[in-house]
Design a protein around this motif. Sequence first.
Motif, PDB file in Angstrom:
ATOM      1  N   UNK A 290       0.756  -1.216  -0.020  1.00  0.00           N
ATOM      2  CA  UNK A 290       0.051  -0.161  -0.073  1.00  0.00           C
ATOM      3  C   UNK A 290       0.884   1.210  -0.046  1.00  0.00           C
ATOM      4  N   UNK A 291       2.053   1.095   0.408  1.00  0.00           N
ATOM      5  CA  UNK A 291       2.747   2.363   0.575  1.00  0.00           C
ATOM      6  C   UNK A 291       4.084   2.379  -0.284  1.00  0.00           C
ATOM      7  N   UNK A 292       4.481   0.880  -0.786  1.00  0.00           N
ATOM      8  CA  UNK A 292       5.936   1.081  -1.440  1.00  0.00           C
ATOM      9  C   UNK A 292       5.364   0.770  -3.010  1.00  0.00           C
ATOM     10  N   UNK A 293       4.298   0.423  -3.469  1.00  0.00           N
ATOM     11  CA  UNK A 293       3.928   0.121  -4.886  1.00  0.00           C
ATOM     12  C   UNK A 293       4.121   1.427  -5.418  1.00  0.00           C
ATOM     13  N   UNK A 294       4.310   1.618  -6.746  1.00  0.00           N
ATOM     14  CA  UNK A 294       4.200   2.746  -7.626  1.00  0.00           C
ATOM     15  C   UNK A 294       5.347   3.875  -6.863  1.00  0.00           C
ATOM     16  N   UNK A 300      -3.601   7.345  -3.074  1.00  0.00           N
ATOM     17  CA  UNK A 300      -4.058   6.474  -2.002  1.00  0.00           C
ATOM     18  C   UNK A 300      -3.405   5.743  -1.234  1.00  0.00           C
ATOM     19  N   UNK A 301      -2.073   5.862  -1.270  1.00  0.00           N
ATOM     20  CA  UNK A 301      -1.229   5.234  -0.471  1.00  0.00           C
ATOM     21  C   UNK A 301      -1.517   5.014   0.892  1.00  0.00           C
ATOM     22  N   UNK A 302      -1.251   3.988   1.797  1.00  0.00           N
ATOM     23  CA  UNK A 302      -1.584   3.914   3.014  1.00  0.00           C
ATOM     24  C   UNK A 302      -0.563   4.394   3.787  1.00  0.00           C
ATOM     25  N   UNK A 303      -0.158   5.719   3.841  1.00  0.00           N
ATOM     26  CA  UNK A 303       1.164   6.190   4.248  1.00  0.00           C
ATOM     27  C   UNK A 303       1.302   6.236   5.914  1.00  0.00           C
ATOM     28  N   UNK A 325      13.383  -5.798   2.708  1.00  0.00           N
ATOM     29  CA  UNK A 325      13.413  -6.926   1.533  1.00  0.00           C
ATOM     30  C   UNK A 325      12.786  -6.287   0.247  1.00  0.00           C
ATOM     31  N   UNK A 326      12.283  -5.371   0.295  1.00  0.00           N
ATOM     32  CA  UNK A 326      11.463  -4.919  -0.870  1.00  0.00           C
ATOM     33  C   UNK A 326      12.850  -4.466  -1.640  1.00  0.00           C
ATOM     34  N   UNK A 337      10.896  -3.554  -7.294  1.00  0.00           N
ATOM     35  CA  UNK A 337       9.477  -3.193  -6.606  1.00  0.00           C
ATOM     36  C   UNK A 337       9.495  -1.750  -6.348  1.00  0.00           C
ATOM     37  N   UNK A 338      10.722  -1.185  -6.093  1.00  0.00           N
ATOM     38  CA  UNK A 338      10.604   0.478  -5.914  1.00  0.00           C
ATOM     39  C   UNK A 338      11.914   0.973  -6.732  1.00  0.00           C
TER      40      UNK A 338
END
Length: 504
Positions: A290-294, A300-303, A325-326, A337-338
């Motif tokens: 929710x916070x690291x995608x895109x 809408x990030x769950x920050x 690990x991301x 992933x990021x």
Amino acid sequence: MTEPTAAITPPANLPEKIRHYIGGEFVDSLDGDEFDVINPVTNEPYIRAASGKKADIDRAVAAAKTAFEDGPWPTMLPRERARVLNRIADIVESREDELAEMESFDSGLPITQAKGQARRAAENFRFFADLIVAQVDDAYKVPGRQANYVNRKPKGVAGLITPWNTPFMLESWKLAPAIATGNTVVLKPAEFTPLSASLWPGIFEEAGLPTGVFNMVNGFGEEGFAGDSLVKHPDVPLISFTGESSTGQTIFANAAPWLKGLSMELGGKSPAVVFADADLDAAINATIFGVFSLNGERCTAGSRILVEESIYDEFVERYAAQAKRVKVGLPSDPDTEVAALVHPEHYEKVMSYVEIGKGEARLVAGGGRPEGFETGNFVEPTVFADVMPDARIFQEEIFGPVVAITPFSTDEEALALANDTKYGLAAYIWTSDLKRAHNFSQAVESGMVWLNSNNVRDLRTPFGGVKASGLGHEGGYRSIDFYTDQQAVHINLGEVHNPVFGKQ
Ligand SMILES: NC(=O)c1ccc[n+]([C@@H]2O[C@H](COP(=O)([O-])OP(=O)(O)OC[C@H]3O[C@@H](n4cnc5c(N)ncnc54)[C@H](O)[C@@H]3O)[C@@H](O)[C@H]2O)c1
Ligand SMILES: O=C/C=C/C=C(/O)C(=O)O
């Protein structure tokens, strides 16, 4: 280690320059002005783009107005317009790889996620093709006396102003309903990321969209530039805007003299609330995504993650371990992933919040530039714990891979923390208690809630925020409402009941 040469290989079909597209032709600015567009991995300029001003907006609006007034687009049967929209979707799908490659190169989005966003763009056109064919409108009857029906009409020239995060997908979000309902449009893409938008003209031409229905002016938003001039153009009756809340305020004021139709999707600082009875594995996975995608560049990030005290230590430990690990990597690497943030200015903003956070809370993951990425806008996935509600990193939108975790001890406290922000876009709730989930949803100040769920969109539902996160809703029928006027037609079926005035 990274291979810098791979990162700076531009897409094969890079245009020579980014131009405006007006009345079916690619054109430069009338004053010849241009600006540099930067690659987020090298931070080197890689292409020039035309910088539109008032005169260019005047031309584009005139072309769109002519296409609206002369037709045939606004009066075509919904089925015929839907055919064009479905062809657009087919073409976007067939060009997914090329599109994603351009988007990833220009914006720094990880390529695998950029492909997903290209598919979402195609789906937006398919969805509105279906919706206009199935469209029903209100009709009411008082037997023997009166019948009333709603006459729905496109508004004219729609002004669409879009941000740099997932640019192509968010442009499609506005373009699809605007043209589906018979309007003509002027799109002003974000100045950081104009590359993927340069594909729209070819896609629309191939799909058979009549000339002049789609127009695009590139450039900046400030006074006298493209965005501002579009907002202030008297022949543009509605503006759909996605971007920062402060820009939304400026647009609101600038559109006021014309009382324009406004739809605004603005910033967010959305809470993800994790109760002790939640499925913890699922909650951790989803709140990481929710916070690291895109790249965390997502409205809408769950920050802000709010976690019940009894599981707080375990959550923080596991969350930090997973965040480490991301996989940070080049945008072009399918396993990344990021990747890189969009622009050095935005990188500086995000990094300044990371530094502020170090003085406000406990850093448990990230907090710097990832190893092996000496240039470009790379930020480690960063996690702060024990964040107090008065901290700036709790209150302010960072729009990057940075998350704040805060403990709570009661449902009331969780709700107060969730609502303790000027924003109100999304909320994510993790609990196995149904009553609590629904009661919390009722009370939380947000335009959207996801219960035990990732951010999964159903295009039929309204999308929008409350408080500083937006004005109005788009999505499904709400988009149809926004992009059309609804005229009520009243028909007398019986005697005329009007009292007679002025009778001798
Ligand atoms: N709620 C949502 O759906 C949603 C979606 C995506 C992004 N966002 C928000 O967008 C922001 C990031 O995007 P951004 O930095 O591109 O936003 P921004 O507000 O700086 O710019 C958005 C667009 O507005 C234009 N613009 C700037 N000033 C203008 C003016 N005075 N008049 C007319 N146009 C003007 C810009 O050129 C750009 O095209 C974040 O705050 C994010 O939360 C919200
Ligand atoms: O970034 C702003 C809008 C995003 C819309 C979404 O559905 C999403 O969060 O991907």
